[in-house]
Design a protein around this motif. Structure first.
Motif, PDB file in Angstrom:
ATOM      1  N   ALA A 144     -23.422   3.523 -10.351  1.00  0.00           N
ATOM      2  CA  ALA A 144     -22.543   2.643 -11.126  1.00  0.00           C
ATOM      3  C   ALA A 144     -23.151   1.244 -11.241  1.00  0.00           C
ATOM      4  O   ALA A 144     -23.094   0.624 -12.311  1.00  0.00           O
ATOM      5  CB  ALA A 144     -21.159   2.575 -10.486  1.00  0.00           C
ATOM      6  N   CYS A 145     -23.745   0.759 -10.157  1.00  0.00           N
ATOM      7  CA  CYS A 145     -24.404  -0.563 -10.208  1.00  0.00           C
ATOM      8  C   CYS A 145     -25.581  -0.551 -11.171  1.00  0.00           C
ATOM      9  O   CYS A 145     -25.768  -1.498 -11.948  1.00  0.00           O
ATOM     10  CB  CYS A 145     -24.854  -0.980  -8.816  1.00  0.00           C
ATOM     11  SG  CYS A 145     -23.502  -1.399  -7.721  1.00  0.00           S
ATOM     12  N   LEU A 146     -26.394   0.504 -11.138  1.00  0.00           N
ATOM     13  CA  LEU A 146     -27.512   0.608 -12.066  1.00  0.00           C
ATOM     14  C   LEU A 146     -27.035   0.690 -13.514  1.00  0.00           C
ATOM     15  O   LEU A 146     -27.634   0.101 -14.411  1.00  0.00           O
ATOM     16  CB  LEU A 146     -28.367   1.822 -11.729  1.00  0.00           C
ATOM     17  CG  LEU A 146     -29.248   1.706 -10.502  1.00  0.00           C
ATOM     18  CD1 LEU A 146     -29.944   3.028 -10.205  1.00  0.00           C
ATOM     19  CD2 LEU A 146     -30.259   0.597 -10.676  1.00  0.00           C
ATOM     20  N   LEU A 149     -25.986  -2.789 -14.525  1.00  0.00           N
ATOM     21  CA  LEU A 149     -27.175  -3.621 -14.750  1.00  0.00           C
ATOM     22  C   LEU A 149     -27.824  -3.306 -16.095  1.00  0.00           C
ATOM     23  O   LEU A 149     -28.211  -4.209 -16.835  1.00  0.00           O
ATOM     24  CB  LEU A 149     -28.189  -3.420 -13.632  1.00  0.00           C
ATOM     25  CG  LEU A 149     -27.962  -4.209 -12.351  1.00  0.00           C
ATOM     26  CD1 LEU A 149     -28.980  -3.791 -11.303  1.00  0.00           C
ATOM     27  CD2 LEU A 149     -28.047  -5.693 -12.605  1.00  0.00           C
ATOM     28  N   GLN A 150     -27.933  -2.028 -16.407  1.00  0.00           N
ATOM     29  CA  GLN A 150     -28.525  -1.642 -17.682  1.00  0.00           C
ATOM     30  C   GLN A 150     -27.641  -2.060 -18.855  1.00  0.00           C
ATOM     31  O   GLN A 150     -28.134  -2.502 -19.880  1.00  0.00           O
ATOM     32  CB  GLN A 150     -28.744  -0.131 -17.731  1.00  0.00           C
ATOM     33  CG  GLN A 150     -29.839   0.355 -16.843  1.00  0.00           C
ATOM     34  CD  GLN A 150     -29.913   1.871 -16.808  1.00  0.00           C
ATOM     35  OE1 GLN A 150     -29.110   2.553 -17.426  1.00  0.00           O
ATOM     36  NE2 GLN A 150     -30.881   2.397 -16.067  1.00  0.00           N
ATOM     37  N   ARG A 151     -26.370  -1.915 -18.683  1.00  0.00           N
ATOM     38  CA  ARG A 151     -25.416  -2.196 -19.762  1.00  0.00           C
ATOM     39  C   ARG A 151     -25.332  -3.685 -20.087  1.00  0.00           C
ATOM     40  O   ARG A 151     -25.349  -4.073 -21.241  1.00  0.00           O
ATOM     41  CB  ARG A 151     -24.047  -1.642 -19.353  1.00  0.00           C
ATOM     42  CG  ARG A 151     -22.978  -1.838 -20.334  1.00  0.00           C
ATOM     43  CD  ARG A 151     -23.018  -0.724 -21.316  1.00  0.00           C
ATOM     44  NE  ARG A 151     -21.826  -0.833 -22.145  1.00  0.00           N
ATOM     45  CZ  ARG A 151     -21.686  -0.199 -23.255  1.00  0.00           C
ATOM     46  NH1 ARG A 151     -22.612   0.610 -23.652  1.00  0.00           N
ATOM     47  NH2 ARG A 151     -20.615  -0.346 -23.949  1.00  0.00           N
ATOM     48  N   PHE A 152     -25.183  -4.509 -19.050  1.00  0.00           N
ATOM     49  CA  PHE A 152     -24.927  -5.917 -19.278  1.00  0.00           C
ATOM     50  C   PHE A 152     -26.166  -6.808 -19.241  1.00  0.00           C
ATOM     51  O   PHE A 152     -26.179  -7.870 -19.837  1.00  0.00           O
ATOM     52  CB  PHE A 152     -23.891  -6.437 -18.276  1.00  0.00           C
ATOM     53  CG  PHE A 152     -22.538  -5.817 -18.471  1.00  0.00           C
ATOM     54  CD1 PHE A 152     -21.822  -6.030 -19.625  1.00  0.00           C
ATOM     55  CD2 PHE A 152     -22.008  -4.985 -17.500  1.00  0.00           C
ATOM     56  CE1 PHE A 152     -20.575  -5.444 -19.813  1.00  0.00           C
ATOM     57  CE2 PHE A 152     -20.769  -4.402 -17.680  1.00  0.00           C
ATOM     58  CZ  PHE A 152     -20.046  -4.635 -18.844  1.00  0.00           C
ATOM     59  N   PHE A 153     -27.195  -6.394 -18.523  1.00  0.00           N
ATOM     60  CA  PHE A 153     -28.367  -7.242 -18.399  1.00  0.00           C
ATOM     61  C   PHE A 153     -29.610  -6.634 -19.052  1.00  0.00           C
ATOM     62  O   PHE A 153     -30.649  -7.264 -19.073  1.00  0.00           O
ATOM     63  CB  PHE A 153     -28.663  -7.551 -16.930  1.00  0.00           C
ATOM     64  CG  PHE A 153     -27.539  -8.297 -16.267  1.00  0.00           C
ATOM     65  CD1 PHE A 153     -27.254  -9.604 -16.612  1.00  0.00           C
ATOM     66  CD2 PHE A 153     -26.765  -7.669 -15.316  1.00  0.00           C
ATOM     67  CE1 PHE A 153     -26.216 -10.278 -16.009  1.00  0.00           C
ATOM     68  CE2 PHE A 153     -25.724  -8.347 -14.702  1.00  0.00           C
ATOM     69  CZ  PHE A 153     -25.439  -9.646 -15.049  1.00  0.00           C
ATOM     70  N   GLY A 154     -29.488  -5.439 -19.553  1.00  0.00           N
ATOM     71  CA  GLY A 154     -30.594  -4.807 -20.277  1.00  0.00           C
ATOM     72  C   GLY A 154     -31.786  -4.422 -19.424  1.00  0.00           C
ATOM     73  O   GLY A 154     -32.854  -4.199 -19.926  1.00  0.00           O
ATOM     74  N   ARG A 155     -31.591  -4.348 -18.131  1.00  0.00           N
ATOM     75  CA  ARG A 155     -32.685  -3.988 -17.243  1.00  0.00           C
ATOM     76  C   ARG A 155     -32.752  -2.460 -17.129  1.00  0.00           C
ATOM     77  O   ARG A 155     -31.743  -1.778 -17.002  1.00  0.00           O
ATOM     78  CB  ARG A 155     -32.486  -4.555 -15.845  1.00  0.00           C
ATOM     79  CG  ARG A 155     -32.568  -6.057 -15.861  1.00  0.00           C
ATOM     80  CD  ARG A 155     -32.535  -6.564 -14.456  1.00  0.00           C
ATOM     81  NE  ARG A 155     -32.583  -8.027 -14.490  1.00  0.00           N
ATOM     82  CZ  ARG A 155     -32.455  -8.758 -13.435  1.00  0.00           C
ATOM     83  NH1 ARG A 155     -32.257  -8.204 -12.266  1.00  0.00           N
ATOM     84  NH2 ARG A 155     -32.507 -10.058 -13.528  1.00  0.00           N
ATOM     85  N   LYS A 156     -33.957  -1.952 -17.144  1.00  0.00           N
ATOM     86  CA  LYS A 156     -34.145  -0.500 -17.034  1.00  0.00           C
ATOM     87  C   LYS A 156     -34.199  -0.042 -15.590  1.00  0.00           C
ATOM     88  O   LYS A 156     -33.812   1.045 -15.267  1.00  0.00           O
ATOM     89  CB  LYS A 156     -35.426  -0.053 -17.755  1.00  0.00           C
ATOM     90  CG  LYS A 156     -35.362  -0.302 -19.233  1.00  0.00           C
ATOM     91  CD  LYS A 156     -34.319   0.586 -19.853  1.00  0.00           C
ATOM     92  CE  LYS A 156     -34.261   0.312 -21.335  1.00  0.00           C
ATOM     93  NZ  LYS A 156     -33.111   0.866 -21.963  1.00  0.00           N
ATOM     94  N   SER A 157     -34.702  -0.868 -14.700  1.00  0.00           N
ATOM     95  CA  SER A 157     -34.756  -0.519 -13.278  1.00  0.00           C
ATOM     96  C   SER A 157     -34.797  -1.800 -12.463  1.00  0.00           C
ATOM     97  O   SER A 157     -35.059  -2.879 -12.960  1.00  0.00           O
ATOM     98  CB  SER A 157     -35.982   0.336 -12.966  1.00  0.00           C
ATOM     99  OG  SER A 157     -37.149  -0.404 -13.199  1.00  0.00           O
ATOM    100  N   ILE A 158     -34.585  -1.635 -11.188  1.00  0.00           N
ATOM    101  CA  ILE A 158     -34.581  -2.797 -10.293  1.00  0.00           C
ATOM    102  C   ILE A 158     -35.934  -2.935  -9.648  1.00  0.00           C
ATOM    103  O   ILE A 158     -36.568  -2.036  -9.263  1.00  0.00           O
ATOM    104  CB  ILE A 158     -33.487  -2.646  -9.207  1.00  0.00           C
ATOM    105  CG1 ILE A 158     -32.142  -2.666  -9.879  1.00  0.00           C
ATOM    106  CG2 ILE A 158     -33.587  -3.743  -8.199  1.00  0.00           C
ATOM    107  CD1 ILE A 158     -30.991  -2.470  -8.923  1.00  0.00           C
TER     108      ILE A 158
END
Length: 158
Positions: A144-146, A149-158
């Motif tokens: 859910a956190c990933l 992160l993808q949804r709101f910050f556009g990051r593909k991975s941490i």
């Protein structure tokens, strides 16, 4: 269709398919070892007397092996594992771990209701259900956190 799916559709999975299943994600080996450990604990704890039967029911000595309870619990453990493996193999969705969490929660609720006067093998079954519940809860939380992160910050991975 990959090797795992192909071999799982046949009657008996080959050794190659089973090793391929574990090689795909090595943490499955840890889960399988923990599962086997808890099956062993359930089986060996059948020799221990039921504390509730000793105090309240005045069960006569010697205490017999809790054969029926151990068989029921081991069969439930096999069903639980088979549900999880089936979901893991055939479900290619983001919701796979959430489905596993729900299946594990159902097992935890069913066996957890009997915790008050639980004999030792049932206590180990409840401990396994709780441990696997926590594992899937942590995995679902991380997923859910990933997703967020993808949804709101556009990051593909941490």
């Amino acid at each position: 269709m990959n090797d795992i799916e192909q071999s799982m559709k046949t009657e008996i999975p080959s050794i190659k398919a089973v090793t391929g299943y574990f090689k795909a994600k090595p943490l499955r080996i840890v889960f399988a070892i923990l599962w086997a450990l808890f099956v062993g604990l359930i089986t060996t704890s059948g020799f221990e007397p039921n504390p509730y039967a000793l105090e309240m029911l005045d069960a006569p000595e010697p205490h017999s092996y809790a054969m029926e309870l151990v068989i029921i619990l081991v069969v439930a453990m096999i069903f639980h594992l088979s549900f999880l493996v089936t979901i893991d193999i055939y479900m290619r969705s983001r919701w796979k771990f959430f489905t596993m969490l729900i299946i594990t929660t159902l097992f935890l609720l069913f066996f957890g209701m009997m915790i008050i006067h639980a004999p030792v093998p049932l206590g180990w079954m409840i401990a396994w259900s709780f441990l696997s519940f926590l594992l899937f809860l942590v995995i679902c939380f991380c997923q859910a956190c990933l997703f967020l992160l993808q949804r709101f910050f556009g990051r593909k991975s941490i």
